[in-house]
Design a protein around this motif. Structure first.
Motif, short mmCIF file in Angstrom:
data_model
loop_
_atom_site.label_atom_id
_atom_site.label_comp_id
_atom_site.label_asym_id
_atom_site.label_seq_id
_atom_site.Cartn_x
_atom_site.Cartn_y
_atom_site.Cartn_z
N ALA A 38 0.81 -1.24 -0.13
CA ALA A 38 -0.03 0.17 0.13
C ALA A 38 0.96 1.38 -0.05
O ALA A 38 0.50 2.17 -0.65
CB ALA A 38 -0.84 0.02 1.35
N GLU A 39 1.84 1.39 0.71
CA GLU A 39 2.88 2.53 0.99
C GLU A 39 3.31 2.87 -0.50
O GLU A 39 3.60 3.74 -0.88
CB GLU A 39 3.80 2.40 1.87
CG GLU A 39 3.35 2.40 3.33
CD GLU A 39 4.35 2.44 4.37
OE1 GLU A 39 5.38 2.87 3.95
OE2 GLU A 39 4.17 1.84 5.42
N VAL A 42 0.60 4.12 -2.84
CA VAL A 42 -0.04 5.37 -2.44
C VAL A 42 0.70 6.69 -3.49
O VAL A 42 -0.06 7.72 -3.52
CB VAL A 42 -0.01 5.62 -1.10
CG1 VAL A 42 1.38 6.30 -0.73
CG2 VAL A 42 -1.03 6.63 -0.68
N THR A 43 1.79 6.40 -3.81
CA THR A 43 2.36 7.52 -4.69
C THR A 43 1.84 7.66 -6.00
O THR A 43 2.01 8.63 -6.72
CB THR A 43 3.87 7.14 -4.80
OG1 THR A 43 4.19 5.93 -5.47
CG2 THR A 43 4.67 7.21 -3.49
N ASN A 52 -3.62 2.31 -4.15
CA ASN A 52 -3.94 1.33 -3.56
C ASN A 52 -5.47 1.29 -3.00
O ASN A 52 -6.06 0.35 -3.05
CB ASN A 52 -3.18 1.56 -2.24
CG ASN A 52 -3.13 2.91 -1.32
OD1 ASN A 52 -3.80 3.92 -1.92
ND2 ASN A 52 -3.33 2.81 0.02
#
Length: 100
Positions: A38-39, A42-43, A52
């Motif tokens: 997810a991290e 997220v970009t 995500n």
């Protein structure tokens, strides 16, 4: 109903089990893969939303629907390959369900 050879029956169930396992693996990767990365996702933005969120909200659902249709199509192909005919089975049992 006709008797089926044990080797043929084993091959049939091996093919069906493999199909189920592949579908479960794909579903698991789609479900938990988005969460695990997810991290990273997220970009990116898809249609104004974080990737995500979009993949979790839309992508997973679409993937599961495609898996359902794919499973049905491949299951029919496996049944045809091993000579299993649903209409013949219904006709042989005269539409009666067996209680086990």
């Amino acid at each position: 109903m006709k008797k089926i050879d044990k080797k043929v029956a084993d091959a049939y169930f091996r093919a069906r089990t493999t199909l189920v396992i592949v579908c479960l693996i794909i579903g698991g990767l789609v479900s938990f893969g988005v969460v695990a990365f997810a991290e990273f996702f997220v970009t990116f933005n898809i249609m104004g939303m974080p990737a995500n969120y979009f993949m979790g909200a839309q992508g997973a659902v679409v993937t599961f629907v495609l898996l359902l249709f794919g499973n049905a199509i491949i299951s029919d192909q496996i049944d045809k390959k091993f000579g299993i005919n649903e209409e013949e089975n219904v006709r042989a049992s005269a539409g009666k369900a067996l209680d086990h």
